[in-house]
Design a protein around this motif. Structure first.
Motif, short mmCIF file in Angstrom:
data_model
loop_
_atom_site.label_atom_id
_atom_site.label_comp_id
_atom_site.label_asym_id
_atom_site.label_seq_id
_atom_site.Cartn_x
_atom_site.Cartn_y
_atom_site.Cartn_z
N LYS A 20 6.58 32.55 58.42
CA LYS A 20 6.63 32.71 59.97
C LYS A 20 5.48 33.47 60.55
O LYS A 20 5.28 33.46 61.39
CB LYS A 20 7.88 33.89 59.99
N ASP A 21 4.48 33.99 59.36
CA ASP A 21 3.42 34.54 59.76
C ASP A 21 2.20 33.49 59.82
O ASP A 21 1.30 34.16 60.15
CB ASP A 21 3.02 35.79 58.84
N PRO B 270 2.65 29.12 62.79
CA PRO B 270 4.11 29.33 61.71
C PRO B 270 4.55 27.52 61.58
O PRO B 270 5.28 27.42 60.76
CB PRO B 270 5.07 30.04 62.61
N SER C 72 -2.62 31.57 61.60
CA SER C 72 -1.53 32.23 61.95
C SER C 72 -0.40 31.56 62.58
O SER C 72 0.70 32.04 63.09
CB SER C 72 -1.98 33.52 62.80
#
Length: 251
Positions: free
Chosen positions: A188-189, A171, A169
């Motif tokens: 972005k995740d 980024p 997770s």
């Protein structure tokens, strides 16, 4: 680093008094296939103004070994101790291991113990003695490793065919080392990356004796970087420079 198989064998020589003595040397055998999948769970820790990225990774290893025939070894077959073979995994920082490691090898389970037979391939790690091997045999393996670390995770491609898939997770990854991912997706995740490396891409064979080859230069992996870190350093540098100028002229 690994997994890899270490097989002891005897060599004989005559001492100064003409008596026959023996030494114990080691043959290292690398896997034919190695597939590693893992999930990195990042966490940012703070100390005063400074930040550090830590992670927990759950890695699953599976693949197989193909033991070379004795005709390809420069060793007398009678001196090879196939019943003393060990399966080893190099881990640079043993403090990061969070759970017991149980290696499933050729249909049997073997608990891993700390320490390696030799430091020819890795300086630290875990190993276990496995059932007796036979030349030209095919052996499968699988195991899981729960590992904590900081900033980066690297793997050394010891097999003929290596596949590593990492998801996280975080980024802002930085892919570094000797090889870049074959495919990657960064949002972005988080990110997902897959490496595929062949034995032809590195400079050491699938089996050798002793410490003739070094495997560390072929390491590759991912680093979890703090993108704001450079800007924070620049801001601090500007503030300190103003402070030093003010103090200098004030004095």
């Amino acid at each position: 680093t690994g997994p890899f198989i270490t097989v002891p064998f005897k060599t004989f020589f005559k001492d100064n008094q003409g008596k026959t003595q023996s030494n114990l040397n080691y043959l290292h055998i690398l896997p034919e296939n190695l597939d590693v999948t893992g999930v990195m769970k990042p966490e940012v820790r703070y100390r005063s103004l400074f930040e550090a990225v830590l992670y927990n990774s759950n890695l699953t290893f599976h693949g197989n070994f193909k033991v070379p025939p004795t005709s390809q070894l420069n060793i007398d077959p009678a001196n090879i101790l196939w019943d003393k073979a060990c399966l080893s995994l190099g881990i640079s920082d043993m403090r990061g291991i969070q759970d017991r490691i149980v290696i499933h090898f050729n249909g049997s389970d073997y608990p891993a113990n700390p320490g390696l037979k030799t430091s020819d391939l890795a300086g630290a790690g875990v190993s276990t003695q496995v059932s007796s091997l036979s030349p030209n045999g095919l052996y499968s393996f699988s195991f899981e490793v729960n590992l904590n670390g900081s900033e980066q995770l690297n793997l050394i491609p010891v097999a003929e065919s290596n596949t590593l898939k990492i998801t996280s997770s975080w980024p802002s990854p930085s892919f570094n080392g000797a090889f870049l991912p074959a495919t990657r997706e960064v949002t972005k995740d988080g990110f997902s990356a897959t490496w595929k490396v062949l034995h032809l891409n590195r400079n050491y064979p699938q089996f050798w004796e002793g410490s003739h080859y070094k495997v560390t230069p072929s390491a590759f992996g991912v680093k979890l970087i703090l993108t704001a870190d450079v800007y924070q350093k620049s801001t601090r540098l500007a503030k300190y420079s103003i402070m030093f100028l003010v103090f200098t002229f004030a004095a």
